[in-house]
Design a protein around this motif. Structure first.
Motif, PDB file in Angstrom:
ATOM      1  N   LYS A  68      53.546  92.542 -44.957  1.00  0.00           N
ATOM      2  CA  LYS A  68      52.269  92.550 -44.556  1.00  0.00           C
ATOM      3  C   LYS A  68      51.860  91.236 -44.429  1.00  0.00           C
ATOM      4  O   LYS A  68      51.120  90.604 -43.216  1.00  0.00           O
ATOM      5  CB  LYS A  68      51.398  93.320 -45.526  1.00  0.00           C
ATOM      6  N   LYS A  69      52.267  90.182 -45.341  1.00  0.00           N
ATOM      7  CA  LYS A  69      51.990  88.700 -45.158  1.00  0.00           C
ATOM      8  C   LYS A  69      52.442  88.297 -43.835  1.00  0.00           C
ATOM      9  O   LYS A  69      52.019  87.420 -43.236  1.00  0.00           O
ATOM     10  CB  LYS A  69      52.422  88.110 -46.282  1.00  0.00           C
ATOM     11  N   LEU A  91      60.377  98.058 -53.419  1.00  0.00           N
ATOM     12  CA  LEU A  91      59.620  98.422 -52.010  1.00  0.00           C
ATOM     13  C   LEU A  91      58.127  97.817 -51.778  1.00  0.00           C
ATOM     14  O   LEU A  91      57.990  97.367 -50.763  1.00  0.00           O
ATOM     15  CB  LEU A  91      59.601 100.188 -51.959  1.00  0.00           C
ATOM     16  N   LYS A  92      57.246  97.895 -53.149  1.00  0.00           N
ATOM     17  CA  LYS A  92      56.235  97.303 -52.946  1.00  0.00           C
ATOM     18  C   LYS A  92      56.220  95.947 -52.591  1.00  0.00           C
ATOM     19  O   LYS A  92      55.576  95.219 -51.738  1.00  0.00           O
ATOM     20  CB  LYS A  92      55.436  97.406 -54.228  1.00  0.00           C
ATOM     21  N   ARG A  93      57.022  95.130 -53.240  1.00  0.00           N
ATOM     22  CA  ARG A  93      57.170  93.757 -53.024  1.00  0.00           C
ATOM     23  C   ARG A  93      57.436  93.450 -51.592  1.00  0.00           C
ATOM     24  O   ARG A  93      56.798  92.724 -50.962  1.00  0.00           O
ATOM     25  CB  ARG A  93      58.130  92.949 -53.976  1.00  0.00           C
ATOM     26  N   VAL A  94      58.561  93.974 -51.206  1.00  0.00           N
ATOM     27  CA  VAL A  94      58.923  94.018 -49.742  1.00  0.00           C
ATOM     28  C   VAL A  94      57.847  94.325 -48.528  1.00  0.00           C
ATOM     29  O   VAL A  94      57.483  93.632 -47.539  1.00  0.00           O
ATOM     30  CB  VAL A  94      60.043  94.981 -49.240  1.00  0.00           C
ATOM     31  N   ARG A 145      45.884  93.572 -28.285  1.00  0.00           N
ATOM     32  CA  ARG A 145      46.647  94.585 -27.899  1.00  0.00           C
ATOM     33  C   ARG A 145      47.967  94.742 -28.264  1.00  0.00           C
ATOM     34  O   ARG A 145      48.577  95.596 -27.996  1.00  0.00           O
ATOM     35  CB  ARG A 145      46.628  94.480 -26.419  1.00  0.00           C
ATOM     36  N   ILE A 146      48.219  93.411 -29.293  1.00  0.00           N
ATOM     37  CA  ILE A 146      49.687  93.326 -29.558  1.00  0.00           C
ATOM     38  C   ILE A 146      49.825  94.295 -30.759  1.00  0.00           C
ATOM     39  O   ILE A 146      49.170  93.641 -31.773  1.00  0.00           O
ATOM     40  CB  ILE A 146      50.063  91.976 -29.715  1.00  0.00           C
ATOM     41  N   ASN A 147      50.599  95.202 -30.731  1.00  0.00           N
ATOM     42  CA  ASN A 147      51.038  95.668 -31.949  1.00  0.00           C
ATOM     43  C   ASN A 147      52.263  94.938 -32.570  1.00  0.00           C
ATOM     44  O   ASN A 147      53.194  94.962 -31.963  1.00  0.00           O
ATOM     45  CB  ASN A 147      51.441  97.348 -31.773  1.00  0.00           C
ATOM     46  N   THR A 148      52.096  94.452 -33.695  1.00  0.00           N
ATOM     47  CA  THR A 148      53.162  93.474 -34.061  1.00  0.00           C
ATOM     48  C   THR A 148      54.267  94.105 -34.726  1.00  0.00           C
ATOM     49  O   THR A 148      55.352  93.686 -35.125  1.00  0.00           O
ATOM     50  CB  THR A 148      52.855  92.221 -35.068  1.00  0.00           C
ATOM     51  N   SER A 149      54.138  95.406 -35.079  1.00  0.00           N
ATOM     52  CA  SER A 149      55.161  95.976 -35.568  1.00  0.00           C
ATOM     53  C   SER A 149      55.801  96.991 -34.705  1.00  0.00           C
ATOM     54  O   SER A 149      54.947  98.085 -34.487  1.00  0.00           O
ATOM     55  CB  SER A 149      54.839  96.371 -37.104  1.00  0.00           C
ATOM     56  N   LEU A 150      56.893  97.291 -34.595  1.00  0.00           N
ATOM     57  CA  LEU A 150      57.500  98.278 -33.669  1.00  0.00           C
ATOM     58  C   LEU A 150      57.453  99.475 -34.627  1.00  0.00           C
ATOM     59  O   LEU A 150      58.038  99.482 -35.828  1.00  0.00           O
ATOM     60  CB  LEU A 150      58.953  98.121 -33.248  1.00  0.00           C
ATOM     61  N   ASP A 151      57.364 100.694 -34.152  1.00  0.00           N
ATOM     62  CA  ASP A 151      57.087 101.915 -34.934  1.00  0.00           C
ATOM     63  C   ASP A 151      58.387 102.663 -35.038  1.00  0.00           C
ATOM     64  O   ASP A 151      58.578 103.619 -34.226  1.00  0.00           O
ATOM     65  CB  ASP A 151      55.762 102.743 -34.284  1.00  0.00           C
ATOM     66  N   LEU A 152      59.358 102.005 -35.611  1.00  0.00           N
ATOM     67  CA  LEU A 152      60.616 102.418 -35.772  1.00  0.00           C
ATOM     68  C   LEU A 152      60.853 103.389 -37.003  1.00  0.00           C
ATOM     69  O   LEU A 152      61.925 103.875 -37.181  1.00  0.00           O
ATOM     70  CB  LEU A 152      61.620 101.413 -35.708  1.00  0.00           C
ATOM     71  N   ASN A 153      59.804 103.512 -37.987  1.00  0.00           N
ATOM     72  CA  ASN A 153      59.760 104.222 -39.180  1.00  0.00           C
ATOM     73  C   ASN A 153      60.967 103.625 -40.083  1.00  0.00           C
ATOM     74  O   ASN A 153      61.565 104.167 -40.784  1.00  0.00           O
ATOM     75  CB  ASN A 153      60.225 105.515 -38.943  1.00  0.00           C
ATOM     76  N   ILE A 154      61.220 102.327 -39.816  1.00  0.00           N
ATOM     77  CA  ILE A 154      62.168 101.724 -40.614  1.00  0.00           C
ATOM     78  C   ILE A 154      61.354 100.466 -41.561  1.00  0.00           C
ATOM     79  O   ILE A 154      62.025 100.038 -42.055  1.00  0.00           O
ATOM     80  CB  ILE A 154      63.448 100.957 -39.959  1.00  0.00           C
ATOM     81  N   ASN A 155      60.207 100.522 -41.092  1.00  0.00           N
ATOM     82  CA  ASN A 155      59.467  99.466 -41.796  1.00  0.00           C
ATOM     83  C   ASN A 155      58.798 100.164 -43.170  1.00  0.00           C
ATOM     84  O   ASN A 155      58.094 100.801 -43.126  1.00  0.00           O
ATOM     85  CB  ASN A 155      58.327  99.189 -40.851  1.00  0.00           C
ATOM     86  N   PRO A 156      59.169  99.284 -44.212  1.00  0.00           N
ATOM     87  CA  PRO A 156      58.502  99.586 -45.342  1.00  0.00           C
ATOM     88  C   PRO A 156      57.031  99.576 -45.431  1.00  0.00           C
ATOM     89  O   PRO A 156      56.421 100.581 -46.211  1.00  0.00           O
ATOM     90  CB  PRO A 156      59.066  98.684 -46.537  1.00  0.00           C
ATOM     91  N   HIS A 157      56.458  98.651 -44.667  1.00  0.00           N
ATOM     92  CA  HIS A 157      55.251  98.715 -44.729  1.00  0.00           C
ATOM     93  C   HIS A 157      54.449  99.904 -44.032  1.00  0.00           C
ATOM     94  O   HIS A 157      53.462 100.367 -44.585  1.00  0.00           O
ATOM     95  CB  HIS A 157      54.625  97.362 -43.865  1.00  0.00           C
ATOM     96  N   ARG A 158      55.252 100.263 -42.966  1.00  0.00           N
ATOM     97  CA  ARG A 158      54.742 101.566 -42.257  1.00  0.00           C
ATOM     98  C   ARG A 158      54.727 102.515 -43.282  1.00  0.00           C
ATOM     99  O   ARG A 158      53.944 103.618 -43.374  1.00  0.00           O
ATOM    100  CB  ARG A 158      55.515 101.737 -41.002  1.00  0.00           C
ATOM    101  N   LEU A 159      55.736 102.727 -43.943  1.00  0.00           N
ATOM    102  CA  LEU A 159      56.251 103.728 -44.925  1.00  0.00           C
ATOM    103  C   LEU A 159      55.037 103.937 -45.913  1.00  0.00           C
ATOM    104  O   LEU A 159      54.573 105.008 -46.090  1.00  0.00           O
ATOM    105  CB  LEU A 159      57.640 103.519 -45.528  1.00  0.00           C
ATOM    106  N   HIS A 160      54.576 102.944 -46.376  1.00  0.00           N
ATOM    107  CA  HIS A 160      53.512 102.639 -47.255  1.00  0.00           C
ATOM    108  C   HIS A 160      52.060 103.317 -46.579  1.00  0.00           C
ATOM    109  O   HIS A 160      51.406 103.929 -47.288  1.00  0.00           O
ATOM    110  CB  HIS A 160      53.337 101.503 -47.858  1.00  0.00           C
ATOM    111  N   GLU A 161      51.974 102.944 -45.561  1.00  0.00           N
ATOM    112  CA  GLU A 161      50.753 103.316 -44.644  1.00  0.00           C
ATOM    113  C   GLU A 161      50.836 104.841 -44.505  1.00  0.00           C
ATOM    114  O   GLU A 161      49.667 105.301 -44.612  1.00  0.00           O
ATOM    115  CB  GLU A 161      50.666 102.310 -43.307  1.00  0.00           C
TER     116      GLU A 161
END
Length: 304
Positions: A64-65, A56-59, A6-22
């Motif tokens: 993700k890790k 960006l990819k590296r970050v 149930r835990i979403n470990t990333s806040l959906d703040l749109n500042i997350n590069p990972h999210r950006l990639h997704e």
DNA sequence: CGGATTTGACCAGCGC
DNA sequence: GCGCTGGTCAAATCCG
């Protein structure tokens, strides 16, 4: 109880590069970054842009890790927690006798409140409640872990509220001093907080909140108020299970405020709606948006 | 000058 | 009762 699902470990703040990639295919991201710049971009600019994309990819990979690690930690924590709960259910007496701490401290350390132990000595508990009218069983509390710069020696936990420091003490179990704060709205607001560095990790501040604010969050009262990078420690959802929130502000100070906030909800009890409220208040905050824009544009300019 | 912070003194709970 | 410890008070000091 498996909270990890149930835990979403990333806040959906749109500042997350990972999210950006997704959300955006890599090519699209690349395209957007390029189209953001001046049309007649030189070869040098394109090179720096591709370097930026590489970065960006590296970050993203790193993020993700870290997310996976966090998820794993959450799972471990939850299994340990459920084990502990089961153990406490089976051995309520041992638990009680082993807690040699004072009443206040035992409550802060999230051990089961005396009234919750279900012991048959109702007379003793009654006696206690008579002796201590200020019994804090009702007083909600929560712990917030805040990661700071190792060089940061202060005991400041910015959560948006205004606090007045009224004491500092070196405690026996921790060489670093503990600071005592009262909400500036006191005496009308009874909330207190204690801030102390973690014994295990000096870069982690442990803020213990006691009570509930009986006034709106300052950011809601004064929308133009300055730094709003902190979060509400969820006092409204406080319970005897002591919600725990971990924040990472190690970089928020070094550059622009707010852009590196990575709150990690370690407390599955915190309702999702609260998390969403936090995210909404952050994204609505004009200061936050301005800081975000400045950070992004600054980063792009720097890399170009 | 007023509000915030610092810091030593004081108080209360607890164990021995 | 005494000592230890955590929590709070309040005078002194700092700072904008």
């Amino acid at each position: 109880m498996d909270y990890s699902s149930r835990i979403n470990t990333s806040l959906d703040l749109n500042i997350n590069p990972h999210r950006l990639h997704e959300e955006l295919p890599k090519k699209e991201v690349e395209h957007n970054f390029f189209s953001l710049g001046v049309k007649k971009s030189s070869v040098k600019e394109q090179q720096s842009s591709s370097a930026l994309v590489e970065e960006l990819k590296r970050v993203s990979a790193e993020n993700k890790k870290l997310t996976e690690m966090l998820t794993e930690m959450c799972e471990n924590y939850n299994s340990m927690r459920s084990n502990l709960m089961e153990y406490m259910r089976k051995n309520p007496d041992k638990e009680q006798s082993s807690s040699k701490k004072r009443k206040s401290e035992s409550s802060f350390n999230n051990s089961a409140p005396k009234s919750m132990n279900g012991n048959s000595e109702s007379s003793s508990t009654d006696e206690e409640s008579c002796k201590k009218p200020k019994e804090d069983i009702k007083t909600p509390f929560s712990k917030v872990y805040v990661r700071t710069e190792a060089s940061d020696t202060g005991l400041i936990v910015k959560d948006g509220y205004q606090w007045r420091k009224y004491g500092q003490k070196v405690t026996r179990d921790n060489p670093s001093p503990r600071a005592y704060f009262k909400c500036s709205f006191a005496p009308s607001c009874p909330v207190k907080k204690k801030v102390q560095r973690s014994v295990d990790d000096q870069s982690v501040l442990v803020a213990t909140y006691e009570g509930e604010h009986n006034h709106p969050h300052p950011s809601q009262m004064e929308p133009t108020a300055g730094s709003n990078r902190g979060v509400t420690p969820c006092s409204g959802s406080l319970s005897s299970s002591a919600p725990t929130v971990t924040l990472d502000w190690t970089k928020s100070k070094s550059s622009t405020d707010s852009k590196n906030i990575t709150p990690k909800m370690e407390a599955p009890q915190i309702p999702q709606v609260l998390v969403e409220q936090m995210a909404t208040s952050l994204t609505k905050d004009p200061n936050f948006r301005a800081a975000l824009v400045a950070a992004i544009s600054g980063k792009m300019l720097h890399n170009n």
